[in-house]
Design a protein around this motif. Structure first.
Motif, PDB file in Angstrom:
ATOM      1  N   GLY A   1      -7.570   3.198   5.654  1.00  0.00           N
ATOM      2  CA  GLY A   1      -8.066   2.489   4.483  1.00  0.00           C
ATOM      3  C   GLY A   1      -7.569   1.067   4.354  1.00  0.00           C
TER       4      GLY A   1
ATOM      5  N   MET B   1      11.012   4.120  -1.592  1.00  0.00           N
ATOM      6  CA  MET B   1      10.680   3.224  -0.486  1.00  0.00           C
ATOM      7  C   MET B   1      11.935   3.063   0.351  1.00  0.00           C
ATOM      8  SD  MET B   1       7.557   2.353  -0.340  1.00  0.00           S
ATOM      9  CE  MET B   1       7.401   0.832   0.609  1.00  0.00           C
TER      10      MET B   1
ATOM     11  N   ALA C   1       0.842  -1.197   0.000  1.00  0.00           N
ATOM     12  CA  ALA C   1       0.000   0.000   0.000  1.00  0.00           C
ATOM     13  C   ALA C   1       0.876   1.245   0.000  1.00  0.00           C
ATOM     14  CB  ALA C   1      -0.923  -0.013   1.220  1.00  0.00           C
ATOM     15  N   GLU C   2       1.927   1.211   0.796  1.00  0.00           N
ATOM     16  CA  GLU C   2       2.827   2.361   0.850  1.00  0.00           C
ATOM     17  C   GLU C   2       3.506   2.571  -0.505  1.00  0.00           C
ATOM     18  OE1 GLU C   2       5.778   2.024   3.897  1.00  0.00           O
ATOM     19  OE2 GLU C   2       6.568   4.041   3.517  1.00  0.00           O
ATOM     20  N   ALA C   3       3.948   1.462  -1.100  1.00  0.00           N
ATOM     21  CA  ALA C   3       4.672   1.559  -2.367  1.00  0.00           C
ATOM     22  C   ALA C   3       3.790   2.059  -3.504  1.00  0.00           C
ATOM     23  CB  ALA C   3       5.282   0.213  -2.735  1.00  0.00           C
ATOM     24  N   THR C   4       2.474   1.799  -3.418  1.00  0.00           N
ATOM     25  CA  THR C   4       1.596   2.262  -4.496  1.00  0.00           C
ATOM     26  C   THR C   4       1.090   3.673  -4.232  1.00  0.00           C
ATOM     27  OG1 THR C   4      -0.199   1.045  -3.440  1.00  0.00           O
ATOM     28  CG2 THR C   4       0.808   0.031  -5.358  1.00  0.00           C
ATOM     29  N   GLY C   5       1.481   4.274  -3.109  1.00  0.00           N
ATOM     30  CA  GLY C   5       1.177   5.695  -2.938  1.00  0.00           C
ATOM     31  C   GLY C   5       0.122   6.038  -1.900  1.00  0.00           C
ATOM     32  N   TYR C   6      -0.140   5.127  -0.938  1.00  0.00           N
ATOM     33  CA  TYR C   6      -1.010   5.493   0.176  1.00  0.00           C
ATOM     34  C   TYR C   6      -0.198   6.355   1.146  1.00  0.00           C
ATOM     35  CZ  TYR C   6      -4.815   2.265  -0.960  1.00  0.00           C
ATOM     36  OH  TYR C   6      -5.873   1.636  -1.556  1.00  0.00           O
ATOM     37  N   SER C   7      -0.779   7.465   1.596  1.00  0.00           N
ATOM     38  CA  SER C   7      -0.114   8.261   2.617  1.00  0.00           C
ATOM     39  C   SER C   7      -0.345   7.582   3.967  1.00  0.00           C
ATOM     40  CB  SER C   7      -0.699   9.667   2.637  1.00  0.00           C
ATOM     41  OG  SER C   7      -2.025   9.623   3.117  1.00  0.00           O
TER      42      SER C   7
ATOM     43  N   ARG D   1       2.837   7.536  -6.486  1.00  0.00           N
ATOM     44  CA  ARG D   1       1.616   7.438  -7.295  1.00  0.00           C
ATOM     45  C   ARG D   1       1.906   7.601  -8.782  1.00  0.00           C
ATOM     46  NH1 ARG D   1      -2.451  11.002  -3.524  1.00  0.00           N
ATOM     47  NH2 ARG D   1      -2.204   9.701  -1.673  1.00  0.00           N
TER      48      ARG D   1
ATOM     49  N   GLN E   1      -4.051   7.515   5.095  1.00  0.00           N
ATOM     50  CA  GLN E   1      -4.858   6.717   4.159  1.00  0.00           C
ATOM     51  C   GLN E   1      -4.613   5.236   4.380  1.00  0.00           C
ATOM     52  OE1 GLN E   1      -3.272   8.431   0.607  1.00  0.00           O
ATOM     53  NE2 GLN E   1      -5.082   9.692   0.229  1.00  0.00           N
TER      54      GLN E   1
END
Lengths: 232, 270
Positions: A127, B51, A114-120, B76, A123
């Motif tokens: 989420g 990361m 989730a972090e790697a795909t851009g969740y802050s 993103r 979130q």
């Protein structure tokens, strides 16, 4: 059972009071335990002490707690607040452990993804982490619910009315029917609360029914439900 | 274009994962980092979307030092596909694919439409859209993972051993599929694997890594095979074991390709 019919207003009245006195500690316990459990999972050093504190609090017998609370929090002896506060302490004590386990059960690789795909941070917390902790949180909450509903009746001993008042009253008058009404009433409320929790869980967590529920969860709820609890 | 400039990474526990690594990854090509575990290949990959931040040096995307960019926004804008799909178990396939779009503020309707489209691109039947990841096979989950990586139409796609956990037949299929996708989409792909065959199949540029992120050799697969830099490379790509040293034998008027151990591996096309 004519006694029950003749006293239906009082039964209903006490049942509603009983539900209120149980619902508030269940909700408060959940709301308080949630951030504590979440934090304990982030900062590992915090976990040991907080779980020990929970165990200590949960081992305090309920009746003495009801009696000494007024002198600690400054309420009057007969104030229902005493029961609500004491039961919130118990609910929190059980729920903190569940919440720790719940957040621990969330897969680290999913959070990483989730972090790697851009969740802050927030979130991800609300989420991903919270919903995925949901099944274990629910298991804990169900135990808290049953335990709280049954403990409310102890309040009757210090004069806070609930369905437990039928016990004290029935014992004094040596009147079994009244005691039975109290017992059945409490069981019905406990089942009702449990049904509400399970249904809410199904609505909020539809994915859990798409997959088989892990077995350890059931064993864990069993252990909570029948492990040692506060004496009365 | 992605550029590593004298990048080093020492983790908090003292492990030196990468030591002075410099390399340019050209746009619209696939660069594969290949090496055994502990060579720092995943560390290098995860530096591209921050990361992991390097302890020394810089990583640049299109000449901009990414240390100056907001982590969340950067992530993103980059697709990420990982080994165990990394899908959110509590979200449907469609919601998983659309997650980045939704995070970027796209309306649900628009995100769903786009997600359907990407699922089709990666060859997943739309009947799976409303399922949860746990209801899919490993290969299907990886397709969804690739779809999620592509959903926001990023220029860069990071793939961390994406096909490492699926069975060989499905892996073969997914590799072909990726080649087809790359032919159509022209992304800058950074791919990490420990499998040399996979590296040679997918990579335009293959980077063979030793421990500590030291580059043993960089080049196109054919160039590496034609002139391996040293014994480490020869041995790593399998030139010393005879599996890649092939010769032709005539059999019934056809040319059979045979490896050094005598195993027939194919027929020479005319």
């Amino acid at each position: 059972m004519t006694w029950g019919w003749d006293n239906r207003d009082r039964i209903l009245d006490l049942a509603l009071t009983h539900m209120w006195l149980s619902a508030i500690p269940i909700v408060l316990g959940f709301v308080i335990a949630l951030p504590i459990g979440w934090y304990a999972n982030k900062r590992r050093w915090f976990r040991g002490p907080i779980l020990s504190l929970g165990s200590v609090l949960y081992s305090i017998p309920s009746l003495p707690l009801f009696v000494i609370l007024p002198s600690i929090i400054g309420t009057r002896i007969l104030d229902p607040t005493n029961v609500v506060v004491a039961l919130t302490v118990y609910a929190t004590a059980i729920m903190v452990r569940s919440a720790c386990d719940a957040f621990e059960s969330v897969s680290g690789s999913v959070l990483d993804a989730a972090e790697a795909t851009g969740y802050s941070g927030p979130q991800r917390g609300f989420g991903v982490e919270l919903p995925l902790a949901g099944p274990v949180l629910l298991a804990g909450l169900r135990v808290v619910s049953v335990s709280t509903v049954s403990l409310v009746s102890v309040g009757a001993l210090i004069g806070v009315s609930s369905l437990g008042s039928f016990f004290t009253d029935g014992f004094q008058r040596d009147f079994t029917t009244e005691i039975m009404v109290g017992v059945v009433g409490i069981v019905v409320i406990a089942l009702l609360f449990d049904a509400v929790l399970v249904l809410t869980g199904r609505l909020l967590m539809p994915w859990t029914r798409a997959t088989a529920r892990p077995r350890f969860e059931r064993i864990r709820s069993f252990r909570y439900a029948f492990g040692s609890g506060p004496g009365s | 274009m992605i550029e590593y400039r004298s990048v080093a990474k020492t983790f908090a526990d003292g492990t030196e994962a990468v030591n002075d690594f410099s390399l340019v990854l050209p746009s619209r090509t696939t660069t594969v980092f290949v090496g055994s575990s502990g060579c720092g290949k995943t560390t290098l990959l995860r530096m591209v979307n921050r990361m992991i931040d390097p302890t020394h040096g810089q990583v640049l995307i299109d000449d901009v030092d990414i240390a100056t960019r907001n982590k969340v926004k950067l992530r993103r804008s980059i697709g990420y596909v990982m080994q165990h799909s990394g899908l959110l178990p509590h979200r449907t396939v469609l919601d998983n694919v659309g997650s980045v779009l939704r995070l970027n503020g796209m309306s649900r309707k628009e995100a769903d439409r786009r997600s359907q489209e990407v699922l089709e691109t990666v060859g997943l039947d739309s009947s799976h859209a409303s399922k949860y990841p746990s209801q899919l096979s490993g290969g299907q989950q990886q397709r969804v993972g690739v779809a999620r990586g592509l959903a926001a139409d990023p220029n860069i796609l990071l793939m961390d051993e994406p096909f490492g956990a699926v069975d060989p037949i499905v892996r073969d299929e997914l590799q072909r599929e990726l080649l087809r996708l790359q032919h159509d989409l022209d992304k800058t792909i950074v791919f990490v694997t420990h499998d040399v065959d996979e590296a040679f199949l997918l990579g335009d540029q293959v980077v063979i890594l030793k421990q500590g992120g030291e580059i043993a050799q960089v080049g196109a697969p054919a160039d590496i095979l034609a002139s391996p830099a040293d014994e480490f490379v020869s041995s790593f790509v399998g030139l010393d074991r005879g599996g890649r040293t092939l010769h032709v034998e005539e059999r019934d008027g056809r040319s059979i390709v045979v490896d050094a151990s005598g195993k027939a591996t194919g027929v020479l096309a005319r």
